[in-house]
Design a protein around this motif. Structure first.
Motif, PDB file in Angstrom:
ATOM      1  N   GLU A   1      36.163  -7.135  24.059  1.00  0.00           N
ATOM      2  CA  GLU A   1      37.784  -7.238  24.160  1.00  0.00           C
ATOM      3  C   GLU A   1      37.790  -6.739  25.476  1.00  0.00           C
ATOM      4  O   GLU A   1      39.146  -7.114  25.850  1.00  0.00           O
ATOM      5  N   GLY A   2      37.721  -5.474  25.566  1.00  0.00           N
ATOM      6  CA  GLY A   2      37.771  -5.432  26.298  1.00  0.00           C
ATOM      7  C   GLY A   2      36.868  -3.884  27.174  1.00  0.00           C
ATOM      8  O   GLY A   2      36.041  -3.357  26.162  1.00  0.00           O
ATOM      9  N   VAL A   3      36.770  -3.956  28.814  1.00  0.00           N
ATOM     10  CA  VAL A   3      35.542  -2.782  29.350  1.00  0.00           C
ATOM     11  C   VAL A   3      36.495  -1.685  29.692  1.00  0.00           C
ATOM     12  O   VAL A   3      37.253  -2.173  30.221  1.00  0.00           O
ATOM     13  N   MET A   4      36.561  -0.756  29.105  1.00  0.00           N
ATOM     14  CA  MET A   4      36.944   0.470  29.817  1.00  0.00           C
ATOM     15  C   MET A   4      36.402   1.285  30.620  1.00  0.00           C
ATOM     16  O   MET A   4      35.466   0.967  31.177  1.00  0.00           O
ATOM     17  N   GLU A   5      37.524   2.119  31.426  1.00  0.00           N
ATOM     18  CA  GLU A   5      37.092   3.001  32.224  1.00  0.00           C
ATOM     19  C   GLU A   5      35.995   3.594  32.074  1.00  0.00           C
ATOM     20  O   GLU A   5      35.470   3.919  33.422  1.00  0.00           O
ATOM     21  N   THR A   6      35.822   4.276  30.984  1.00  0.00           N
ATOM     22  CA  THR A   6      34.069   4.837  31.136  1.00  0.00           C
ATOM     23  C   THR A   6      33.343   4.376  30.949  1.00  0.00           C
ATOM     24  O   THR A   6      31.968   4.870  31.198  1.00  0.00           O
ATOM     25  N   GLY A   7      33.411   2.933  31.311  1.00  0.00           N
ATOM     26  CA  GLY A   7      32.264   2.658  30.897  1.00  0.00           C
ATOM     27  C   GLY A   7      31.707   1.342  28.930  1.00  0.00           C
ATOM     28  O   GLY A   7      31.145   0.734  29.245  1.00  0.00           O
ATOM     29  N   GLY A   8      32.549   2.060  28.373  1.00  0.00           N
ATOM     30  CA  GLY A   8      32.327   1.530  27.012  1.00  0.00           C
ATOM     31  C   GLY A   8      33.428   0.739  26.574  1.00  0.00           C
ATOM     32  O   GLY A   8      33.614   0.463  27.706  1.00  0.00           O
ATOM     33  N   ILE A   9      32.805  -0.062  24.883  1.00  0.00           N
ATOM     34  CA  ILE A   9      33.883  -1.617  24.739  1.00  0.00           C
ATOM     35  C   ILE A   9      35.172  -0.875  23.950  1.00  0.00           C
ATOM     36  O   ILE A   9      34.416  -0.477  22.843  1.00  0.00           O
ATOM     37  N   ILE A  10      35.889  -1.994  23.873  1.00  0.00           N
ATOM     38  CA  ILE A  10      36.422  -1.839  22.564  1.00  0.00           C
ATOM     39  C   ILE A  10      36.113  -3.396  22.355  1.00  0.00           C
ATOM     40  O   ILE A  10      36.123  -4.769  22.972  1.00  0.00           O
ATOM     41  N   ASN A  11      35.290  -3.508  20.484  1.00  0.00           N
ATOM     42  CA  ASN A  11      34.991  -4.906  20.203  1.00  0.00           C
ATOM     43  C   ASN A  11      35.249  -4.824  18.604  1.00  0.00           C
ATOM     44  O   ASN A  11      35.902  -4.077  18.294  1.00  0.00           O
ATOM     45  N   LYS A  12      35.155  -5.832  18.046  1.00  0.00           N
ATOM     46  CA  LYS A  12      35.488  -6.205  16.648  1.00  0.00           C
ATOM     47  C   LYS A  12      34.623  -4.831  15.856  1.00  0.00           C
ATOM     48  O   LYS A  12      33.322  -4.332  16.503  1.00  0.00           O
ATOM     49  N   ILE A  13      35.113  -4.096  15.296  1.00  0.00           N
ATOM     50  CA  ILE A  13      35.402  -3.345  13.806  1.00  0.00           C
ATOM     51  C   ILE A  13      33.764  -3.844  13.751  1.00  0.00           C
ATOM     52  O   ILE A  13      32.844  -4.384  13.042  1.00  0.00           O
TER      53      ILE A  13
ATOM     54  N   GLU B   1      40.642  -3.405  13.587  1.00  0.00           N
ATOM     55  CA  GLU B   1      39.953  -4.520  13.752  1.00  0.00           C
ATOM     56  C   GLU B   1      39.044  -4.225  14.795  1.00  0.00           C
ATOM     57  O   GLU B   1      38.575  -4.927  15.174  1.00  0.00           O
ATOM     58  N   VAL B   2      39.041  -2.854  15.030  1.00  0.00           N
ATOM     59  CA  VAL B   2      38.029  -2.749  16.845  1.00  0.00           C
ATOM     60  C   VAL B   2      37.355  -1.353  16.686  1.00  0.00           C
ATOM     61  O   VAL B   2      37.661  -0.913  15.983  1.00  0.00           O
ATOM     62  N   ASP B   3      36.489  -1.140  16.991  1.00  0.00           N
ATOM     63  CA  ASP B   3      36.086   0.240  17.567  1.00  0.00           C
ATOM     64  C   ASP B   3      36.008  -0.145  18.435  1.00  0.00           C
ATOM     65  O   ASP B   3      35.545  -0.461  20.240  1.00  0.00           O
ATOM     66  N   TYR B   4      35.643   1.823  19.329  1.00  0.00           N
ATOM     67  CA  TYR B   4      35.491   2.188  20.559  1.00  0.00           C
ATOM     68  C   TYR B   4      33.821   2.450  20.058  1.00  0.00           C
ATOM     69  O   TYR B   4      33.175   2.773  19.826  1.00  0.00           O
ATOM     70  N   THR B   5      32.551   1.578  21.483  1.00  0.00           N
ATOM     71  CA  THR B   5      31.553   2.241  21.616  1.00  0.00           C
ATOM     72  C   THR B   5      31.384   2.427  22.420  1.00  0.00           C
ATOM     73  O   THR B   5      31.739   2.376  24.404  1.00  0.00           O
ATOM     74  N   PRO B   6      31.473   4.018  23.069  1.00  0.00           N
ATOM     75  CA  PRO B   6      30.879   4.372  24.159  1.00  0.00           C
ATOM     76  C   PRO B   6      29.949   4.544  24.663  1.00  0.00           C
ATOM     77  O   PRO B   6      28.850   3.829  24.707  1.00  0.00           O
ATOM     78  N   PRO B   7      29.361   4.399  25.989  1.00  0.00           N
ATOM     79  CA  PRO B   7      28.761   3.858  27.353  1.00  0.00           C
ATOM     80  C   PRO B   7      27.668   4.378  27.236  1.00  0.00           C
ATOM     81  O   PRO B   7      26.359   4.385  27.393  1.00  0.00           O
ATOM     82  N   SER B   8      27.449   5.313  26.355  1.00  0.00           N
ATOM     83  CA  SER B   8      25.900   6.147  25.597  1.00  0.00           C
ATOM     84  C   SER B   8      24.671   5.673  25.097  1.00  0.00           C
ATOM     85  O   SER B   8      23.669   5.242  25.262  1.00  0.00           O
ATOM     86  N   PHE B   9      25.504   3.952  24.519  1.00  0.00           N
ATOM     87  CA  PHE B   9      25.217   3.329  23.748  1.00  0.00           C
ATOM     88  C   PHE B   9      24.604   2.145  24.445  1.00  0.00           C
ATOM     89  O   PHE B   9      25.009   0.834  23.770  1.00  0.00           O
ATOM     90  N   ILE B  10      25.565   1.669  25.249  1.00  0.00           N
ATOM     91  CA  ILE B  10      24.856   0.440  25.686  1.00  0.00           C
ATOM     92  C   ILE B  10      23.665   0.635  27.068  1.00  0.00           C
ATOM     93  O   ILE B  10      24.186   1.782  27.871  1.00  0.00           O
TER      94      ILE B  10
ATOM     95  N   VAL C   1      31.324   0.596  35.956  1.00  0.00           N
ATOM     96  CA  VAL C   1      31.922   0.011  35.602  1.00  0.00           C
ATOM     97  C   VAL C   1      33.612   0.791  36.048  1.00  0.00           C
ATOM     98  O   VAL C   1      34.353  -0.073  36.752  1.00  0.00           O
ATOM     99  N   GLY C   2      33.686   1.887  36.054  1.00  0.00           N
ATOM    100  CA  GLY C   2      34.417   2.901  36.470  1.00  0.00           C
ATOM    101  C   GLY C   2      34.900   2.412  38.338  1.00  0.00           C
ATOM    102  O   GLY C   2      36.373   2.506  38.105  1.00  0.00           O
ATOM    103  N   GLU C   3      34.046   2.745  38.662  1.00  0.00           N
ATOM    104  CA  GLU C   3      33.828   1.938  40.477  1.00  0.00           C
ATOM    105  C   GLU C   3      34.312   0.672  40.384  1.00  0.00           C
ATOM    106  O   GLU C   3      34.974   0.329  41.232  1.00  0.00           O
ATOM    107  N   GLU C   4      34.144  -0.578  40.189  1.00  0.00           N
ATOM    108  CA  GLU C   4      34.382  -1.631  39.754  1.00  0.00           C
ATOM    109  C   GLU C   4      35.677  -1.386  39.832  1.00  0.00           C
ATOM    110  O   GLU C   4      36.127  -2.357  40.316  1.00  0.00           O
ATOM    111  N   LEU C   5      37.020  -0.734  38.753  1.00  0.00           N
ATOM    112  CA  LEU C   5      37.317  -1.078  38.361  1.00  0.00           C
ATOM    113  C   LEU C   5      38.965  -0.399  39.500  1.00  0.00           C
ATOM    114  O   LEU C   5      39.627  -0.825  39.765  1.00  0.00           O
ATOM    115  N   ILE C   6      38.511  -0.113  40.113  1.00  0.00           N
ATOM    116  CA  ILE C   6      38.943   0.971  41.273  1.00  0.00           C
ATOM    117  C   ILE C   6      38.555  -0.211  42.143  1.00  0.00           C
ATOM    118  O   ILE C   6      40.387  -0.155  43.183  1.00  0.00           O
TER     119      ILE C   6
END
Length: 310
Positions: A206-218, A277-286, A301-306
């Motif tokens: 649902e969203g890719v965070m600046e950390t490189g982690g994601i928000i997605n379905k629980i 409805e969602v949880d946060y998956t940190p970048p270390s697991f992706i 991801v952070g660089e691309e966001l910039i």
């Protein structure tokens, strides 16, 4: 047009797009709604236009569609259209500026419309014959990727979690079956049992965070942790309009509007007993993120966001 009328039109337009165009993403529906606002705007100054767009975004976020996707797509759309040359900004006739914004908006939408094809192209080399994939919930971009792989002659075996509490995985399983892809619906609790047989995990976001982690379905986090422990790659398929300027470090950092639907939050101060409805998956697991910008590591991801916001 009065702001209240604009907000009402925006909600109606967003709901209509989501209902009548089954393959459209929430983000694309949001920016099409913003473009519609630009086309009918009677604003005579940048301040008036910003107020109209603010009202429309607020109205869209008041619906039960993904606030994460609406916010990220709307912010990027507004940033893109505002990149006007200085000589145009200085013109006294705001109609010319509105026309420029409209043209930029259409260009942006054309780019976004190509996102899934690009993601399918970039991810294709990662899928071989008889690859066993585990996916979670219902993701239109994952469906598109798997369809592209199938069309190129790759036979895949896909396992889909039920994705409770709303069983969205059942819809994913049905769509895969209609496409002729070998699909098996499995219990959420069977992930650990199945993981050793999988070649990879593939999910949307649902969203890719600046950390490189994601928000997605629980449940995405639990699957990613299990995959990490069993040395299975976790691939995320996400359009760049889902990149969000948020930097969560844990589950409690997720904004409430991302975790709960508007109808759930309405009139309630205490949501501690409500199921997120969602949880946060940190970048270390992706392992990798496949986007229309290319194949990215979470750290990129952070660089691309910039780049997207400058």
């Amino acid at each position: 047009m009065e702001l209240e009328a604009l907000k009402s039109n925006a909600i109606s337009n967003l709901n209509s797009l989501m209902k009548n165009e089954p393959n459209i993403s929430t983000g694309l529906a949001a920016i099409k709604t913003l473009l519609k606002t630009l086309e009918i705007s009677k604003a005579t100054t940048a301040i008036e236009l910003d107020a109209e767009l603010d009202a429309v975004v607020s109205a869209m976020e008041s619906t039960d569609h993904s606030s994460t996707s609406i916010r990220s797509a709307s912010n990027l759309f507004r940033k893109f259209i505002s990149l006007a040359p200085a000589d145009l900004i200085d013109q006294p006739d705001f109609v010319n500026i509105l026309n420029f914004y409209n043209n930029r908006g259409r260009i942006f939408i054309e780019r976004v419309a190509r996102s899934r094809d690009l993601i399918g192209k970039f991810s294709r080399p990662f899928f071989a014959h008889s690859t066993r994939l585990l996916t979670h919930s219902y993701s239109k971009v994952v469906l598109s990727v798997l369809r592209k792989a199938q069309e190129s002659g790759v036979d895949l075996e896909v396992f889909v979690t039920e994705s409770q509490p709303n069983a969205s995985g059942k819809k994913m399983h049905e769509e895969l079956t209609k496409m002729g892809i070998n699909s098996t619906l499995v219990l959420d609790s069977a992930v650990g049992y199945l993981m050793e047989r999988m070649d990879a995990v593939i999910v949307g976001a649902e969203g890719v965070m600046e950390t490189g982690g994601i928000i997605n379905k629980i449940g995405t986090l639990s699957i990613a942790i299990c995959a990490k422990m069993m040395n299975k790659p976790v691939y995320v398929m996400a359009e760049s309009i889902k990149f969000v300027k948020e930097y969560p470090l844990n589950q409690s950092d997720i904004p409430e509007e991302f975790k709960y639907r508007t109808s759930v939050r309405a009139g309630r101060k205490d949501l501690s007993s409500e199921h997120p409805e969602v949880d946060y998956t940190p970048p270390s697991f992706i392992t990798l993120l496949f986007t229309d910008l290319g194949i990215l590591t979470p750290a990129a991801v952070g660089e691309e966001l910039i780049k997207l916001y400058t």
